[in-house]
Design an enzyme around this catalytic site. Structure first.
Site, short mmCIF file in Angstrom:
data_model
loop_
_atom_site.label_atom_id
_atom_site.label_comp_id
_atom_site.label_asym_id
_atom_site.label_seq_id
_atom_site.Cartn_x
_atom_site.Cartn_y
_atom_site.Cartn_z
N ASN A 415 8.27 6.50 -4.25
CA ASN A 415 7.12 6.42 -3.36
C ASN A 415 7.49 6.93 -1.98
OD1 ASN A 415 4.33 5.29 -2.73
ND2 ASN A 415 5.58 4.20 -1.23
N GLU A 416 6.75 7.91 -1.49
CA GLU A 416 6.93 8.45 -0.14
C GLU A 416 8.40 8.65 0.18
OE1 GLU A 416 4.70 6.08 2.65
OE2 GLU A 416 2.82 6.84 1.85
N ASN A 483 -0.63 9.58 -1.19
CA ASN A 483 -1.00 8.44 -0.35
C ASN A 483 -1.60 9.04 0.92
OD1 ASN A 483 0.41 7.03 -2.29
ND2 ASN A 483 2.15 6.54 -0.99
N TYR A 489 -4.05 6.43 10.21
CA TYR A 489 -2.87 6.63 11.04
C TYR A 489 -3.03 7.86 11.95
CZ TYR A 489 -0.46 3.15 8.22
OH TYR A 489 -0.09 2.00 7.59
N TRP A 563 -5.27 1.10 -1.38
CA TRP A 563 -4.14 0.34 -0.82
C TRP A 563 -4.67 -0.73 0.10
CZ3 TRP A 563 0.65 -0.03 -2.34
CH2 TRP A 563 1.56 -0.73 -1.51
N LYS A 583 -4.59 -4.41 4.91
CA LYS A 583 -5.49 -3.43 4.31
C LYS A 583 -6.16 -3.95 3.04
CE LYS A 583 -2.95 0.55 6.13
NZ LYS A 583 -1.64 -0.08 6.44
C1 L9D Z 1 2.27 3.77 2.23
C2 L9D Z 1 1.63 3.28 3.42
C3 L9D Z 1 1.25 1.85 3.26
C4 L9D Z 1 2.46 1.09 2.82
C5 L9D Z 1 2.89 1.56 1.45
C6 L9D Z 1 3.24 3.00 1.46
C7 L9D Z 1 0.66 1.34 4.54
N1 L9D Z 1 2.52 3.50 4.50
O1 L9D Z 1 2.23 -0.28 2.81
O2 L9D Z 1 4.00 0.85 0.97
O3 L9D Z 1 3.44 3.47 0.18
O4 L9D Z 1 -0.07 0.37 4.55
O5 L9D Z 1 0.90 1.96 5.57
O6 L9D Z 1 1.77 4.89 1.82
#
Ligand code: L9D
Ligand code: CA
Length: 881
Positions: A415-416, A483, A489, A563, A583
């Site tokens: 992930n990321e 994502n 952001y 999310w 969130k």
């Molecule tokens: C992501 C975002 C999410 C985070 C996740 C991550 C967020 N940064 O919680 O773990 O995978 O809420 O910012 O994409």
């Protein structure tokens, strides 16, 4: 009798198992002692009651993560006595731990049985040779959540330590299904042939003979249909030498026109596998599994399809914690979450970012929810020795443990992964080796994944940067997950669809899922002019009302997973609710937010949905011009075509619904109102059926022009620097959004508003203090003469801190500076060279109250800067005399 033995007897009686036969299993969650420290003698010496606490499982030691960023990471011990029934003597005994985070070493009677590495998968040990059957045994488990060689090592969630799922004891005869295969139960079911016309089931597994002599056995598989009638049986003879494993593999005869499994029709077939002694026919072991007939595909142009038909994946991501108990959730709580998600109309879950409780997976199969499950390799691949091996083992464990769930369609493993990688290593030559090991690990895991399970798709989730494709990660897995947080952001909401279009144009054959999207929200914050990152309930609504139609309306996007389903624990986060990522579609206690009903309205076609938003905003306020009622919008979420709204029983007319939303202008006066909505449900449950919803709201007008009369009982509280109403949980007082000063009214002069997302000490009203007017020149109230109480709220946030760690792509605009200014009220200096941070410290709330006599029919508060800049976070005015 010991508690264990009592339980054991109850267990035996309630299932009326013949004592000597077959598989017996029960939880051992009670009667544990716990020590929050390392202790070398723990395996050998009985716990000292003064130091060890009584606990029961599931348990975590990290409820401190709700208050401390620096929550406990280290070694802790669990200890318990095991009194094994004498009837187990001569059987094989296994200990299974469903999850101990992040790593566990198991000791029985002082001897080490083994170690399990990985905090989200189960492990099983054969403990027979360590145990006594006629005297008490000591079981000690050392658990460590600080290990840097075990994923996750970096992520936006708390790495709760503890034995936080069930622990089981199992006793089986010497010949049994193989139980020490990566925490699985040793039997693997798939459907090699599956179509509308016919399906077959393949059953694979191993039998172990732990006896010192060879065994002659009979293996039978009975296949039951969804209505529990026997469809087929298969028998075979098995001969196994002493101490050996025997692998079996049986494919059923074709089943004609199988009932297909879908989230809407979760038909499950059952396979019962029975192991008998060939001669005596005594049952030795028995194992049951569900399976389902379904097939699916992911396509770059067509999106996802299930059983040959296009099918939009309507999903959510789910973390596994709940305030204040952390991850120590019972099975019922996991099942409750599944019901809530299903109720909302979701058909897909991203089990993020790690394997979760079997209870959840069981419900995916039974309630009907497609699933993506993944292991927690997040942000960066470290060069820690052993890390890659541990990732590989966790991947194999996840797949073997959850292989039999027909709900699972894809496995994920990163992930990321470039997020922290790129942030930490900006120089080409530093970045290169990190990228190389990231690619190498991805390729290795992809191979392992396909070797373990060729029937499911592989996937990774990326953050919104094309660099994943550029470095070659984009072409490794079957599916690419994005994502995306445009409009949260950074960027604006329409950046979302632009990003998808661009990707699709560049990589038209990549099947794509929007694996995350979401916006934070806090029920104390409400806004009529919601903005990105204000954490208002209304911005979350706005954001999702934009994203969902794009997802639904873009055929090449397989679907999305919001999310997150819940407000979850992320100890490092400093936002409106420090330590919480808010969130969620539901709060941490699982109360739905408004947006839950937006999804429900969009996704449920089978029941009428009608919900008045913003439900949490029960104490509303608004600026009133003169005596006229204040017009405020009220939003209704519904899947019906038309809604009528009423205030105190009086109709405000009907509105057509678009995007499951209708907005009414509603007149509010100074009182308690009852707002109700009605819609006629012709489509869903027959004609003439009326659906209703209603909420009680109190309304307090805030006069735009302040005169002697309306001031008498008014507490004019202004959330300076903010576009949001803020209601304090403690005082219930609502602070209204700020406004520029105009003659005859009140407001600020000069400066700019700033929203600093940092934790504020000394208060439970953090969000009120987080927003401020930076460089403010003055604040004015055009009010009649009299004696007034004025209160100022300050928090100096002008110092760098670590708050921005997880604010993806948000520029940290932190200026470090000294701020010192004087405050002059109507020419009287009330503060000379005042420095809020000197008085209370940076990031600390400070409130100051003054009584002043107004002779000028105006209160003007001037800020005169000495050093840095003047600022103000809140102001409150009351007329005393
Ligand atoms: C992501 C975002 C999410 C985070 C996740 C991550 C967020 N940064 O919680 O773990 O995978 O809420 O910012 O994409
Ligand atoms: Ca403020």
């Amino acid at each position: 009798m010991t508690t264990f033995f009592k339980l054991f007897v109850v267990f035996i009686q309630s299932f009326s198992l013949p004592i000597y036969a077959q598989h017996e299993t029960c939880t051992i969650n009670d009667g544990w002692k716990f020590l929050k420290a390392d202790c070398v003698t723990a395996p050998d010496i009985a716990p000292d009651n003064g130091k060890w606490d009584d606990v029961h499982l599931p348990h975590t030691w990290n409820t401190d993560a709700y208050t401390d960023k620096d929550y406990y990471r280290g070694v802790c011990w669990y200890r318990r006595t095991l009194n094994l029934p004498s009837t187990w003597n001569g059987k094989q005994v296994f200990l299974k731990i469903d999850a101990a985070s992040k790593a566990a070493s198991i000791f029985i009677n002082g001897k080490e049985v083994g170690e399990h590495i990985g905090g989200y998968t189960a492990c099983t040990f054969d403990i027979t040779s360590f145990c006594s059957f006629d005297s008490p045994n000591s079981l000690a488990i050392r658990v460590d959540n600080a290990r840097q060689d075990v994923p996750p090592i970096s992520a936006d969630f708390t790495f709760f330590g503890g034995i936080y799922r069930d622990v089981w004891l199992t006793a089986v005869p010497k010949q049994h299904f193989h139980l020490t295969n990566h925490g699985s139960d040793g039997i693997f079911i798939s459907t090699p042939q599956v179509s509308e016309e016919k399906g077959t089931i393949l059953i694979r597994g191993e039998i172990k003979n732990d006896a010192p002599q060879k065994a002659v056995l009979e293996l039978e598989h009975i296949l039951y249909g969804p209505d529990d009638t026997v469809i087929q049986t298969q028998k075979q003879s098995v001969q196994i030498k002493a101490g050996e494993l025997y692998a079996f593999r049986t494919e059923t005869a074709p089943i004609a026109f199988p009932l297909l499994w879908t989230p809407e029709t979760p038909y499950l077939y059952r396979i019962e596998s029975i192991l008998r002694d060939k001669k005596t026919k005594a049952i030795l072991d028995r194992s049951n599994h569900h399976t389902g007939f379904r097939w699916f595909s992911f396509d770059g142009e067509q999106g996802f399809s299930l059983n040959g038909k296009p099918y939009k994946l309507r999903g959510i991501c789910r973390h596994q914690d709940q305030n204040p108990i952390g991850v120590a959730l019972t099975d019922e709580m996991h099942r409750r979450d599944m019901k809530l998600m299903k109720e909302m109309g979701a058909n897909f879950i991203r089990i993020s970012h790690y394997p979760q409780d079997d209870a959840l997976l069981e419900q995916c199969d039974k309630l009907g929810m497609l699933a993506w499950e993944e292991i927690p390799i997040i942000d960066i691949v470290p060069d820690t020795p052993g890390y890659a091996e541990n990732c590989e083992r966790n991947l194999r464990e996840m797949i073997r443990q959850h292989y039999n769930h027909p709900s699972i369609i894809t496995w994920g493993y990163m992930n990321e992964i470039l997020l922290v990688t790129q942030r930490r290593y900006q120089k080409e030559e530093e970045l290169k080796p990190v990228l190389e090991r990231t690619l190498a690990l991805a390729k290795r895991l992809e191979e392992v994944l396909k070797e373990e399970d060729s029937t499911r798709a592989s996937t990774m989730a990326f953050h919104g940067s094309n660099s994943y494709n550029e470095v070659g990660l984009g072409s490794i897995t079957d599916i690419v997950g994005w994502n995306l947080y445009q409009g949260w952001y950074g960027g604006d909401l329409t950046g979302f669809e632009r990003y998808l279009e661009e990707q699709h144009k560049m990589y038209p054959s990549h099947p794509m899922i929007v694996s995350e999207y979401g916006a934070g929200s806090d029920k104390r914050l409400h806004s009529l002019r919601p903005q990105a990152f204000d954490f208002s309930i209304e911005y979350q609504q706005k954001y999702l009302e934009h994203y969902l139609p794009v997802l639904e309306g873009t055929p090449y996007v397989c679907g999305g997973t919001h999310w997150n389903f819940i407000d979850f624990s992320s100890a490092l986060r400093d936002e409106s609710m420090p330590r919480i990522n808010n969130k969620g579609l539901v709060y941490s206690d699982r109360t739905p937010k408004d947006v839950y009903y937006y999804y429900k309205a969009a996704w449920r076609k089978d029941i009428p949905v009608l919900h008045i938003a913003s439900r949490d905003w029960t104490r509303r306020a608004g600026i009133q011009q003169g005596e006229t009622p204040v017009m405020l919008p009220i939003k209704v979420y519904t899947n019906l075509p038309e809604v009528e709204l009423f205030i105190d029983g009086k109709s405000l007319g009907k509105q057509k619904v678009t995007n499951y939303t209708a907005i009414f202008d509603v007149p509010f006066s100074h009182k308690e109102h009852y707002v109700s909505a009605k819609a006629e449900n012709r489509e869903i449950a027959g004609s003439g059926c009326i659906i209703e919803d209603g909420i009680h709201l109190s309304f307090t007008p805030v006069p735009a022009q302040l005169d002697g009369i309306n001031l008498r009982s008014l507490e004019l509280a202004v959330n300076v620097g903010s576009n949001c109403f803020y209601t304090s949980d403690e005082s219930q007082l609502t602070w209204v959004p700020d406004q520029p000063y105009t003659k005859g009214s009140w407001g600020y002069v000069g400066g700019e508003s700033k929203n600093s997302q940092t934790q504020v000490e000394n208060t439970n009203d953090g969000p009120l203090f987080q927003t401020l007017r930076n460089g403010i020149e003055s604040y004015c109230f055009d009010v009649p003469n009299g004696v007034y109480e004025i209160e100022f709220l300050f928090t100096d946030v002008f110092r760098e801190n670590a708050a921005t760690a997880y604010q993806l792509g948000r520029n940290s605009d932190v200026e470090s500076r000294e701020n010192c200014f004087s405050i002059i009220i109507n020419d009287e200096t009330v503060e000379e060279d005042f420095s809020p941070c000197r008085e209370s410290g940076y990031f600390h709330a400070l409130r100051k109250r003054y009584n002043i006599t107004n002779f000028r029919n105006k209160i003007e508060i001037r800020f005169s800067t000495r050093n840095g800049k003047s600022f103000l976070n809140g102001v409150k005015l009351r007329k005393l005399y």
